[in-house]
Design a protein around this motif. Structure first.
Motif, PDB file in Angstrom:
ATOM      1  N   TRP A   1      37.878  36.513  32.665  1.00  0.00           N
ATOM      2  CA  TRP A   1      39.343  36.645  32.759  1.00  0.00           C
ATOM      3  C   TRP A   1      39.730  38.102  32.981  1.00  0.00           C
ATOM      4  O   TRP A   1      40.519  38.420  33.872  1.00  0.00           O
ATOM      5  N   GLN A   2      39.156  39.018  32.206  1.00  0.00           N
ATOM      6  CA  GLN A   2      39.480  40.437  32.336  1.00  0.00           C
ATOM      7  C   GLN A   2      39.089  40.953  33.717  1.00  0.00           C
ATOM      8  O   GLN A   2      39.848  41.672  34.367  1.00  0.00           O
ATOM      9  N   TYR A   3      37.905  40.567  34.179  1.00  0.00           N
ATOM     10  CA  TYR A   3      37.408  41.021  35.476  1.00  0.00           C
ATOM     11  C   TYR A   3      38.307  40.496  36.600  1.00  0.00           C
ATOM     12  O   TYR A   3      38.715  41.241  37.489  1.00  0.00           O
ATOM     13  N   SER A   4      38.646  39.180  36.539  1.00  0.00           N
ATOM     14  CA  SER A   4      39.473  38.568  37.587  1.00  0.00           C
ATOM     15  C   SER A   4      40.867  39.173  37.586  1.00  0.00           C
ATOM     16  O   SER A   4      41.447  39.417  38.636  1.00  0.00           O
ATOM     17  N   LYS A   5      41.422  39.417  36.377  1.00  0.00           N
ATOM     18  CA  LYS A   5      42.778  39.969  36.266  1.00  0.00           C
ATOM     19  C   LYS A   5      42.836  41.359  36.894  1.00  0.00           C
ATOM     20  O   LYS A   5      43.795  41.717  37.567  1.00  0.00           O
ATOM     21  N   ARG A   6      41.767  42.095  36.699  1.00  0.00           N
ATOM     22  CA  ARG A   6      41.732  43.474  37.191  1.00  0.00           C
ATOM     23  C   ARG A   6      41.519  43.550  38.697  1.00  0.00           C
ATOM     24  O   ARG A   6      42.143  44.374  39.381  1.00  0.00           O
TER      25      ARG A   6
END
Ligand SMILES: [Zn+2]
Ligand SMILES: [Zn+2]
Length: 368
Positions: free
Chosen positions: A82-87
């Motif tokens: 989630w963090q990677y995709s959001k960024r």
């Protein structure tokens, strides 16, 4: 003896009980027999099995700790992805596209389960035919609900100039009848959708599950899509129960133990069955609400929510609906049912209706 047990007897075929269980695709029995063969020393256990099979204390603590580590890994994976995709990947449209994605993902997994888990346990051709007929109708109405123009109101520069003139100089259009984004005279029952950024004729609501508005042209497809979706969820639930009945027979008699055995037999099918129950509740409420509004009340979702804003829904201080033509005719009109000429749906072009019957038309759009 043989006459007493009749068709229930297993005739000697030279097969071992494990072979019979494998032929019957009974996962619960296969697992139980394999374990017993191992304990009696018939099969050669692997290195890890040899180390743990006689240490019941270790097995107990390992099984207790296992859910904790599974949950930890799962949450860790979801958080990091989630963090990677959001960024790096997601944009501001996230809230709009995610429900559509969730819908497609859950349905895809339901079909995967039907083909790889349930299908080998269903022998009736009629059930397969009904399931695939339901699938074809579901896909058709889903496609139409998603791709169909819900009733977007088109305009051009000439029409926009006339509307500005009517509004500003002639004052034949009130501010409530004017859409400042589309610069149009809004037809009756239409509303501007902030997500699609267009005015929609007989606007019902913007549905994130179909990534489209529900309006004059696709309400019928939307209702039928929900109906066949419920059909598909029911077929999938039936398939899960059939899978358990045929593939996971158990000698337990208490329902809690039967449930535990079935979860152990296939955690995946249990997960899909839970999904079916949640979806059935959610889609059932949605369909019930749509039918109550469109057929019973003769209103759109928007009109029901904003009833107090529209003066024509009140007569002598009581609720009055000038659009409702009775439950049966509302149903015929919304679903466009003809029944070989028995029913006559009234096809109203809501893109071009500006006043109620009997009222004077204040303004109409310029000819195209
Ligand atoms: Zn508009
Ligand atoms: Zn919309």
């Amino acid at each position: 003896m043989q006459a007493e047990c009749g068709s229930q007897c297993i005739k000697p075929t030279g097969q071992s009980p494990l072979d019979v269980a494998k032929t019957k695709k009974n996962r619960w029995l296969i697992e139980k027999l394999a374990r017993q063969r191992l304990e009696k020393g018939f099969d050669n256990p692997g290195w890890l099995k040899r180390k743990t099979m006689h240490n019941s204390e270790f097995r107990k603590y390992y099984m207790m700790a296992y859910p904790f580590f599974v949950l930890l890994c799962l949450l860790g994976f979801v958080y990091l992805s989630w963090q990677y995709s959001k960024r790096y990947i997601f944009d501001d449209n996230l809230g709009i596209t995610i429900p559509f994605g969730i819908y497609l993902a859950t349905k895809t997994w339901m079909y995967f389960t039907w083909f790889f888990y349930i299908l080998p346990h269903i022998n009736s051709g009629l059930i397969h035919l009904a399931f695939f007929a339901n699938t074809a109708l579901l896909m058709y109405h889903f496609y139409m609900a998603v791709k169909c123009d819900p009733g977007f109101i088109q305009t051009n520069r000439q029409q926009q100039s006339k509307v500005i003139l009517d509004l500003a100089e002639l004052e034949t259009i009130s501010v409530e009848q004017f859409c400042s984004t589309c610069i149009i005279h809004k037809p009756l029952r239409s509303k501007h959708c902030s997500t699609c950024n267009k005015c929609v004729a007989k606007f019902d609501h913007h549905c994130p599950w179909i990534f489209n508005c529900v309006g004059a042209s696709n309400t019928r497809h939307f209702i039928l899509y929900l109906t066949y979706l419920i059909g598909m969820i029911l077929w999938c639930s039936y398939g899960c129960v059939t899978f358990w009945r045929n593939g996971c027979t158990t000698d337990e008699d208490k329902w809690v133990k039967i449930a535990v055995d079935r979860i152990r037999c296939s955690p995946w099918v249990t997960w899909i069955f839970l999904n079916c129950c949640i979806h059935l509740l959610f889609v059932g409420v949605l369909l019930g609400n749509m039918l109550y509004q469109t057929v019973y009340l003769g209103l759109t979702t928007n009109e029901r929510i904003n009833l107090y804003r529209y003066k024509h829904f009140s007569r002598n201080s009581a609720f009055y609906n000038p659009y409702s033509r009775g439950i049966l005719q509302n149903c015929v009109d919304v679903m466009e049912v003809e029944c070989g000429g028995l029913c006559r749906p009234v096809k109203t072009d809501w893109r071009n209706i500006y006043s109620l019957p009997g009222e004077q038309e204040t303004c109409s759009r310029a000819p195209e």
